[in-house]
Enzyme design. Structure first.
Site, mmCIF file in Angstrom:
data_model
loop_
_atom_site.group_PDB
_atom_site.id
_atom_site.type_symbol
_atom_site.label_atom_id
_atom_site.label_comp_id
_atom_site.label_asym_id
_atom_site.label_seq_id
_atom_site.Cartn_x
_atom_site.Cartn_y
_atom_site.Cartn_z
ATOM 1 N N CYS A 120 -18.900 9.327 -20.235
ATOM 2 C CA CYS A 120 -18.482 7.974 -20.590
ATOM 3 C C CYS A 120 -18.522 7.142 -19.311
ATOM 4 O O CYS A 120 -18.529 7.696 -18.216
ATOM 5 C CB CYS A 120 -17.077 7.960 -21.174
ATOM 6 S SG CYS A 120 -16.756 6.407 -22.044
ATOM 7 N N LYS A 195 -11.816 9.743 -32.165
ATOM 8 C CA LYS A 195 -11.014 9.318 -31.016
ATOM 9 C C LYS A 195 -10.348 7.995 -31.381
ATOM 10 O O LYS A 195 -11.025 7.007 -31.668
ATOM 11 C CB LYS A 195 -11.898 9.148 -29.794
ATOM 12 C CG LYS A 195 -11.129 8.712 -28.559
ATOM 13 C CD LYS A 195 -12.039 8.627 -27.353
ATOM 14 C CE LYS A 195 -11.274 8.174 -26.124
ATOM 15 N NZ LYS A 195 -12.135 8.088 -24.940
ATOM 16 N N ARG A 205 -5.035 6.546 -17.754
ATOM 17 C CA ARG A 205 -5.671 5.350 -17.185
ATOM 18 C C ARG A 205 -5.168 5.071 -15.781
ATOM 19 O O ARG A 205 -5.894 4.549 -14.947
ATOM 20 C CB ARG A 205 -5.480 4.159 -18.120
ATOM 21 C CG ARG A 205 -6.356 4.354 -19.344
ATOM 22 C CD ARG A 205 -6.242 3.262 -20.357
ATOM 23 N NE ARG A 205 -7.013 3.663 -21.522
ATOM 24 C CZ ARG A 205 -7.001 3.035 -22.680
ATOM 25 N NH1 ARG A 205 -6.260 1.957 -22.830
ATOM 26 N NH2 ARG A 205 -7.727 3.471 -23.682
ATOM 27 N N ARG A 217 -9.994 -1.351 -26.273
ATOM 28 C CA ARG A 217 -11.088 -0.504 -26.765
ATOM 29 C C ARG A 217 -11.106 -0.414 -28.291
ATOM 30 O O ARG A 217 -11.754 0.442 -28.869
ATOM 31 C CB ARG A 217 -10.972 0.887 -26.149
ATOM 32 C CG ARG A 217 -11.083 0.865 -24.624
ATOM 33 C CD ARG A 217 -11.536 2.196 -24.047
ATOM 34 N NE ARG A 217 -11.773 2.084 -22.616
ATOM 35 C CZ ARG A 217 -10.880 2.398 -21.682
ATOM 36 N NH1 ARG A 217 -9.706 2.864 -22.015
ATOM 37 N NH2 ARG A 217 -11.175 2.258 -20.406
ATOM 38 N N GLU A 233 -16.521 9.914 -39.413
ATOM 39 C CA GLU A 233 -16.959 10.012 -38.016
ATOM 40 C C GLU A 233 -17.354 11.449 -37.656
ATOM 41 O O GLU A 233 -18.384 11.685 -37.037
ATOM 42 C CB GLU A 233 -15.832 9.564 -37.066
ATOM 43 C CG GLU A 233 -15.660 8.061 -36.925
ATOM 44 C CD GLU A 233 -16.684 7.452 -35.959
ATOM 45 O OE1 GLU A 233 -17.623 8.145 -35.547
ATOM 46 O OE2 GLU A 233 -16.531 6.259 -35.639
ATOM 47 N N LYS A 248 -8.692 13.333 -31.053
ATOM 48 C CA LYS A 248 -7.935 12.879 -29.884
ATOM 49 C C LYS A 248 -7.179 11.602 -30.231
ATOM 50 O O LYS A 248 -7.805 10.682 -30.759
ATOM 51 C CB LYS A 248 -8.911 12.615 -28.735
ATOM 52 C CG LYS A 248 -8.237 12.146 -27.453
ATOM 53 C CD LYS A 248 -9.262 11.821 -26.378
ATOM 54 C CE LYS A 248 -8.545 11.363 -25.112
ATOM 55 N NZ LYS A 248 -9.446 10.921 -24.061
ATOM 56 N N TYR A 313 -3.071 19.391 -20.424
ATOM 57 C CA TYR A 313 -2.561 19.426 -19.051
ATOM 58 C C TYR A 313 -1.520 20.534 -18.894
ATOM 59 O O TYR A 313 -1.093 20.826 -17.795
ATOM 60 C CB TYR A 313 -1.982 18.050 -18.676
ATOM 61 C CG TYR A 313 -3.013 16.957 -18.830
ATOM 62 C CD1 TYR A 313 -3.993 16.766 -17.858
ATOM 63 C CD2 TYR A 313 -3.051 16.152 -19.973
ATOM 64 C CE1 TYR A 313 -4.973 15.803 -18.014
ATOM 65 C CE2 TYR A 313 -4.028 15.181 -20.134
ATOM 66 C CZ TYR A 313 -4.985 15.007 -19.154
ATOM 67 O OH TYR A 313 -5.960 14.065 -19.316
HETATM 68 ZN ZN LIG Z 1 -14.631 5.613 -21.962
#
Ligand SMILES: [Zn+2]
Length: 323
Positions: A120, A195, A205, A217, A233, A248, A313
Protein backbone atom coordinates in the site's frame (compact mmCIF):
# COMPACT_ATOMS: atom_id res chain seq x y z
CA UNK A 1 -32.96 -34.67 27.62
CA UNK A 2 -33.21 -31.65 29.83
CA UNK A 3 -32.33 -31.09 33.47
CA UNK A 4 -31.92 -33.01 35.76
CA UNK A 5 -30.76 -35.74 33.33
CA UNK A 6 -28.54 -33.28 31.50
CA UNK A 7 -26.13 -31.31 33.67
CA UNK A 8 -23.67 -29.22 31.63
CA UNK A 9 -21.53 -28.58 34.69
CA UNK A 10 -20.43 -32.27 34.81
CA UNK A 11 -17.74 -31.62 32.20
CA UNK A 12 -16.45 -28.42 33.81
CA UNK A 13 -15.30 -29.96 37.06
CA UNK A 14 -11.56 -29.47 36.79
CA UNK A 15 -8.93 -28.23 34.38
CA UNK A 16 -8.04 -31.64 32.99
CA UNK A 17 -11.66 -32.34 32.15
CA UNK A 18 -12.04 -28.89 30.63
CA UNK A 19 -8.87 -29.45 28.62
CA UNK A 20 -10.31 -32.68 27.19
CA UNK A 21 -13.40 -31.02 25.79
CA UNK A 22 -11.89 -27.67 24.80
CA UNK A 23 -13.03 -26.88 21.25
CA UNK A 24 -10.68 -24.08 20.28
CA UNK A 25 -6.97 -24.26 20.94
CA UNK A 26 -4.71 -21.35 20.19
CA UNK A 27 -1.35 -22.27 18.81
CA UNK A 28 1.77 -20.33 18.01
CA UNK A 29 1.24 -21.58 14.44
CA UNK A 30 -1.73 -19.20 14.17
CA UNK A 31 0.29 -16.02 14.62
CA UNK A 32 1.78 -13.44 12.28
CA UNK A 33 3.72 -10.67 14.02
CA UNK A 34 3.53 -7.14 12.52
CA UNK A 35 6.77 -5.13 12.55
CA UNK A 36 7.75 -1.58 11.63
CA UNK A 37 11.06 -0.90 9.92
CA UNK A 38 12.89 2.38 9.40
CA UNK A 39 16.17 3.67 7.96
CA UNK A 40 19.29 3.95 10.11
CA UNK A 41 21.36 1.68 12.34
CA UNK A 42 20.92 0.55 15.91
CA UNK A 43 17.49 2.18 16.17
CA UNK A 44 14.78 0.78 18.41
CA UNK A 45 12.15 3.45 19.14
CA UNK A 46 9.21 2.30 21.18
CA UNK A 47 5.80 3.33 19.83
CA UNK A 48 4.11 5.21 22.66
CA UNK A 49 0.58 3.90 22.13
CA UNK A 50 1.78 0.35 21.38
CA UNK A 51 4.01 -0.70 24.29
CA UNK A 52 6.53 -3.40 23.38
CA UNK A 53 6.41 -2.50 19.68
CA UNK A 54 9.19 -0.54 18.01
CA UNK A 55 10.26 1.27 14.90
CA UNK A 56 13.33 -0.79 14.12
CA UNK A 57 16.28 -0.20 11.84
CA UNK A 58 17.10 -3.17 9.62
CA UNK A 59 19.85 -4.53 11.91
CA UNK A 60 17.50 -4.42 14.91
CA UNK A 61 14.70 -5.92 12.83
CA UNK A 62 16.88 -8.94 12.10
CA UNK A 63 17.53 -9.37 15.84
CA UNK A 64 13.83 -9.02 16.61
CA UNK A 65 12.92 -11.59 13.96
CA UNK A 66 15.44 -14.07 15.35
CA UNK A 67 13.65 -13.83 18.69
CA UNK A 68 10.24 -14.15 17.01
CA UNK A 69 11.36 -17.20 15.01
CA UNK A 70 12.89 -18.67 18.17
CA UNK A 71 9.46 -18.52 19.82
CA UNK A 72 8.08 -20.61 16.98
CA UNK A 73 6.09 -17.83 15.31
CA UNK A 74 6.04 -18.82 11.63
CA UNK A 75 5.74 -15.42 9.98
CA UNK A 76 5.96 -11.65 10.20
CA UNK A 77 4.38 -8.82 8.22
CA UNK A 78 6.46 -5.72 7.52
CA UNK A 79 5.43 -2.07 7.37
CA UNK A 80 7.95 0.47 6.11
CA UNK A 81 8.72 3.99 7.26
CA UNK A 82 10.44 5.77 4.35
CA UNK A 83 13.20 8.36 4.51
CA UNK A 84 11.25 10.79 2.33
CA UNK A 85 7.56 10.89 1.47
CA UNK A 86 6.33 12.37 -1.81
CA UNK A 87 3.07 12.53 -3.74
CA UNK A 88 3.87 9.34 -5.67
CA UNK A 89 5.14 7.33 -2.70
CA UNK A 90 8.35 6.74 -4.70
CA UNK A 91 10.26 4.92 -1.98
CA UNK A 92 7.61 2.21 -1.96
CA UNK A 93 8.90 0.80 -5.23
CA UNK A 94 12.57 1.80 -4.95
CA UNK A 95 15.26 -0.87 -5.18
CA UNK A 96 16.85 0.55 -2.00
CA UNK A 97 13.52 1.28 -0.29
CA UNK A 98 13.30 0.39 3.37
CA UNK A 99 11.17 -2.73 2.85
CA UNK A 100 13.38 -3.94 0.02
CA UNK A 101 16.47 -3.56 2.26
CA UNK A 102 14.72 -5.31 5.13
CA UNK A 103 13.68 -8.23 2.91
CA UNK A 104 17.19 -8.83 1.63
CA UNK A 105 18.63 -8.76 5.17
CA UNK A 106 15.94 -11.05 6.62
CA UNK A 107 16.11 -13.59 3.82
CA UNK A 108 19.88 -13.79 4.29
CA UNK A 109 19.80 -14.50 8.03
CA UNK A 110 16.39 -16.19 8.41
CA UNK A 111 15.58 -17.88 5.09
CA UNK A 112 12.77 -20.00 6.56
CA UNK A 113 10.81 -17.26 8.34
CA UNK A 114 7.77 -16.32 6.24
CA UNK A 115 8.12 -12.63 5.47
CA UNK A 116 4.92 -10.98 4.27
CA UNK A 117 4.88 -7.38 3.05
CA UNK A 118 2.10 -4.88 3.33
CA UNK A 119 1.42 -3.52 -0.15
CA UNK A 120 0.00 0.00 0.00
CA UNK A 121 1.18 3.57 -0.46
CA UNK A 122 -0.20 5.39 2.59
CA UNK A 123 3.08 4.96 4.47
CA UNK A 124 5.01 6.46 1.53
CA UNK A 125 2.88 9.35 0.28
CA UNK A 126 3.12 12.87 1.69
CA UNK A 127 -0.69 13.13 1.57
CA UNK A 128 -1.07 9.84 3.49
CA UNK A 129 -3.59 8.32 1.10
CA UNK A 130 -3.25 4.80 -0.26
CA UNK A 131 -2.68 5.65 -3.91
CA UNK A 132 -2.56 8.16 -6.75
CA UNK A 133 -4.47 11.36 -6.06
CA UNK A 134 -6.40 12.91 -8.95
CA UNK A 135 -8.77 15.79 -8.11
CA UNK A 136 -8.50 15.17 -4.35
CA UNK A 137 -9.60 11.54 -4.81
CA UNK A 138 -7.61 8.31 -4.84
CA UNK A 139 -7.80 7.22 -8.47
CA UNK A 140 -8.54 3.52 -8.64
CA UNK A 141 -7.17 2.36 -11.97
CA UNK A 142 -3.84 4.22 -11.99
CA UNK A 143 -3.25 3.05 -8.41
CA UNK A 144 -3.52 -0.57 -9.61
CA UNK A 145 -0.37 -0.05 -11.64
CA UNK A 146 1.45 1.34 -8.58
CA UNK A 147 0.40 -1.63 -6.47
CA UNK A 148 1.48 -4.13 -9.13
CA UNK A 149 4.92 -2.48 -9.28
CA UNK A 150 5.28 -2.52 -5.50
CA UNK A 151 4.36 -6.21 -5.33
CA UNK A 152 6.91 -7.17 -7.98
CA UNK A 153 9.55 -5.03 -6.24
CA UNK A 154 8.88 -6.81 -2.93
CA UNK A 155 8.93 -10.24 -4.57
CA UNK A 156 12.23 -9.42 -6.27
CA UNK A 157 13.74 -8.42 -2.90
CA UNK A 158 12.64 -11.73 -1.36
CA UNK A 159 9.08 -11.39 -0.01
CA UNK A 160 7.44 -14.77 0.60
CA UNK A 161 3.93 -13.32 0.30
CA UNK A 162 2.41 -9.93 -0.54
CA UNK A 163 -0.55 -8.42 1.26
CA UNK A 164 -2.38 -5.57 -0.51
CA UNK A 165 -4.20 -3.41 2.03
CA UNK A 166 -5.37 -0.51 -0.16
CA UNK A 167 -8.95 -1.61 -0.96
CA UNK A 168 -8.80 -0.52 -4.63
CA UNK A 169 -11.15 -2.47 -6.87
CA UNK A 170 -9.37 -5.04 -9.03
CA UNK A 171 -6.05 -4.90 -7.27
CA UNK A 172 -5.71 -8.60 -6.49
CA UNK A 173 -6.11 -9.43 -10.20
CA UNK A 174 -3.67 -6.70 -11.23
CA UNK A 175 -1.07 -7.91 -8.70
CA UNK A 176 -1.54 -11.57 -9.67
CA UNK A 177 -0.99 -10.76 -13.34
CA UNK A 178 2.10 -8.64 -12.64
CA UNK A 179 3.65 -11.27 -10.35
CA UNK A 180 3.02 -14.02 -12.90
CA UNK A 181 4.48 -12.00 -15.78
CA UNK A 182 7.64 -11.31 -13.80
CA UNK A 183 8.43 -14.88 -12.77
CA UNK A 184 6.69 -14.84 -9.38
CA UNK A 185 3.75 -17.15 -10.04
CA UNK A 186 4.74 -19.02 -6.84
CA UNK A 187 4.24 -15.99 -4.56
CA UNK A 188 0.85 -16.06 -2.74
CA UNK A 189 -1.41 -13.05 -2.16
CA UNK A 190 -2.91 -12.40 1.25
CA UNK A 191 -5.70 -9.93 0.43
CA UNK A 192 -7.01 -7.45 2.95
CA UNK A 193 -10.40 -8.38 1.52
CA UNK A 194 -12.82 -6.89 4.05
CA UNK A 195 -11.02 -3.88 5.47
CA UNK A 196 -13.24 -1.49 7.33
CA UNK A 197 -12.78 2.28 7.74
CA UNK A 198 -12.14 1.85 11.45
CA UNK A 199 -11.19 4.15 14.29
CA UNK A 200 -9.28 1.21 15.79
CA UNK A 201 -6.33 1.98 13.47
CA UNK A 202 -5.36 5.10 15.46
CA UNK A 203 -2.14 3.90 17.16
CA UNK A 204 -0.87 2.36 13.89
CA UNK A 205 -1.11 5.73 12.19
CA UNK A 206 1.10 7.20 14.91
CA UNK A 207 3.55 4.35 14.40
CA UNK A 208 3.73 4.73 10.63
CA UNK A 209 2.96 8.46 10.60
CA UNK A 210 0.35 7.68 7.94
CA UNK A 211 -2.75 9.66 8.91
CA UNK A 212 -4.28 11.21 5.76
CA UNK A 213 -3.42 14.91 5.30
CA UNK A 214 -6.92 15.65 4.00
CA UNK A 215 -10.21 13.75 4.00
CA UNK A 216 -10.32 10.17 5.25
CA UNK A 217 -10.29 6.67 3.80
CA UNK A 218 -14.03 6.13 3.74
CA UNK A 219 -14.23 6.41 -0.04
CA UNK A 220 -12.28 3.18 -0.38
CA UNK A 221 -12.40 1.30 2.93
CA UNK A 222 -15.66 -0.33 3.98
CA UNK A 223 -18.48 1.10 6.06
CA UNK A 224 -18.40 -0.66 9.47
CA UNK A 225 -22.15 -1.23 9.20
CA UNK A 226 -21.95 -3.53 6.16
CA UNK A 227 -21.80 -7.31 6.39
CA UNK A 228 -23.28 -8.44 3.07
CA UNK A 229 -20.91 -6.09 1.26
CA UNK A 230 -17.96 -7.67 3.09
CA UNK A 231 -18.99 -11.05 1.70
CA UNK A 232 -19.07 -9.59 -1.82
CA UNK A 233 -15.60 -8.06 -1.34
CA UNK A 234 -14.18 -11.39 -0.17
CA UNK A 235 -15.83 -13.23 -3.09
CA UNK A 236 -14.32 -10.82 -5.60
CA UNK A 237 -10.81 -11.12 -4.15
CA UNK A 238 -11.05 -14.92 -4.31
CA UNK A 239 -12.17 -14.73 -7.95
CA UNK A 240 -9.23 -12.46 -8.72
CA UNK A 241 -6.79 -14.96 -7.24
CA UNK A 242 -6.36 -14.27 -3.52
CA UNK A 243 -4.78 -17.22 -1.69
CA UNK A 244 -5.73 -16.03 1.80
CA UNK A 245 -8.41 -13.46 2.64
CA UNK A 246 -8.32 -11.12 5.60
CA UNK A 247 -10.89 -9.41 7.76
CA UNK A 248 -9.65 -6.22 9.48
CA UNK A 249 -10.12 -5.25 12.33
CA UNK A 250 -10.83 -8.51 14.17
CA UNK A 251 -12.70 -8.15 17.47
CA UNK A 252 -15.46 -5.73 16.35
CA UNK A 253 -15.95 -7.90 13.21
CA UNK A 254 -16.08 -11.46 14.54
CA UNK A 255 -19.44 -11.93 12.82
CA UNK A 256 -17.81 -11.13 9.47
CA UNK A 257 -15.05 -13.68 10.12
CA UNK A 258 -17.70 -16.30 10.90
CA UNK A 259 -19.72 -15.49 7.78
CA UNK A 260 -16.62 -15.70 5.57
CA UNK A 261 -15.74 -19.03 7.19
CA UNK A 262 -19.19 -20.44 6.50
CA UNK A 263 -19.38 -19.17 2.94
CA UNK A 264 -15.90 -19.78 1.51
CA UNK A 265 -13.42 -22.62 1.64
CA UNK A 266 -10.17 -20.66 1.85
CA UNK A 267 -7.73 -19.78 4.65
CA UNK A 268 -8.88 -16.72 6.61
CA UNK A 269 -6.66 -14.21 8.36
CA UNK A 270 -7.87 -11.65 10.88
CA UNK A 271 -5.97 -8.53 11.89
CA UNK A 272 -6.15 -7.83 15.61
CA UNK A 273 -5.31 -4.17 15.05
CA UNK A 274 -3.38 -1.55 17.00
CA UNK A 275 -6.43 -0.07 18.76
CA UNK A 276 -7.60 -3.48 19.97
CA UNK A 277 -4.08 -4.05 21.30
CA UNK A 278 -3.69 -0.61 22.86
CA UNK A 279 -6.99 -0.76 24.76
CA UNK A 280 -6.05 -4.04 26.44
CA UNK A 281 -2.54 -2.80 27.22
CA UNK A 282 -3.82 0.45 28.69
CA UNK A 283 -6.54 -1.13 30.82
CA UNK A 284 -4.03 -3.75 31.96
CA UNK A 285 -1.56 -1.06 32.98
CA UNK A 286 -4.28 0.72 34.95
CA UNK A 287 -5.04 -2.52 36.77
CA UNK A 288 -8.59 -2.50 35.49
CA UNK A 289 -8.36 -5.88 33.75
CA UNK A 290 -6.12 -8.93 33.86
CA UNK A 291 -4.14 -8.16 30.71
CA UNK A 292 -2.86 -11.68 30.14
CA UNK A 293 -6.24 -13.34 30.43
CA UNK A 294 -8.01 -10.72 28.32
CA UNK A 295 -5.33 -11.11 25.65
CA UNK A 296 -5.73 -14.90 25.49
CA UNK A 297 -9.52 -14.69 25.59
CA UNK A 298 -9.52 -12.15 22.73
CA UNK A 299 -7.18 -14.21 20.56
CA UNK A 300 -9.19 -17.36 21.27
CA UNK A 301 -12.41 -15.59 20.26
CA UNK A 302 -10.87 -14.61 16.93
CA UNK A 303 -9.90 -18.21 16.25
CA UNK A 304 -13.26 -19.54 17.46
CA UNK A 305 -14.99 -17.15 15.04
CA UNK A 306 -13.16 -18.88 12.19
CA UNK A 307 -9.77 -17.25 11.64
CA UNK A 308 -6.96 -19.59 10.63
CA UNK A 309 -4.31 -16.90 11.03
CA UNK A 310 -4.16 -13.96 13.41
CA UNK A 311 -2.02 -10.91 12.74
CA UNK A 312 -1.44 -9.56 16.22
CA UNK A 313 0.90 -7.34 18.23
CA UNK A 314 0.33 -9.87 21.03
CA UNK A 315 2.02 -12.66 19.03
CA UNK A 316 5.19 -12.62 21.08
CA UNK A 317 3.50 -12.38 24.49
CA UNK A 318 0.99 -15.07 23.61
CA UNK A 319 3.66 -17.37 22.14
CA UNK A 320 5.58 -17.15 25.43
CA UNK A 321 2.47 -18.19 27.37
CA UNK A 322 1.67 -21.03 24.99
CA UNK A 323 5.26 -22.22 25.48
ZN1 LIG B 1 -3.02 2.28 2.83
Amino acid sequence: MAFPITRMRRLRKNENLRRMIRETKLSVDDFIFPLFVQHGRGLREEILSMPGNYRLSVDELVKECKEVAGLGIPGVILFGIPKVKDDKGSEGIAEDGIIQQALRALKKSLPDLIVITDVCFCEYTDHGHCGNIINQEVDNDTTLDWLAKMSVSHARAGADMVAPSDMMDGRVGAIRTALDQNGFSHIPILAYAAKFASAFYGPFRDAADSAPAFGDRRSYQMDPANGDEAIREVGLDIEEGADIVMVKPALPYLDIIRRVKEKFNIPIAAYNVSGEFAMIKAAGKMGWIDEERVMMESLTSIKRAGADLILTYFARDAAKLLG
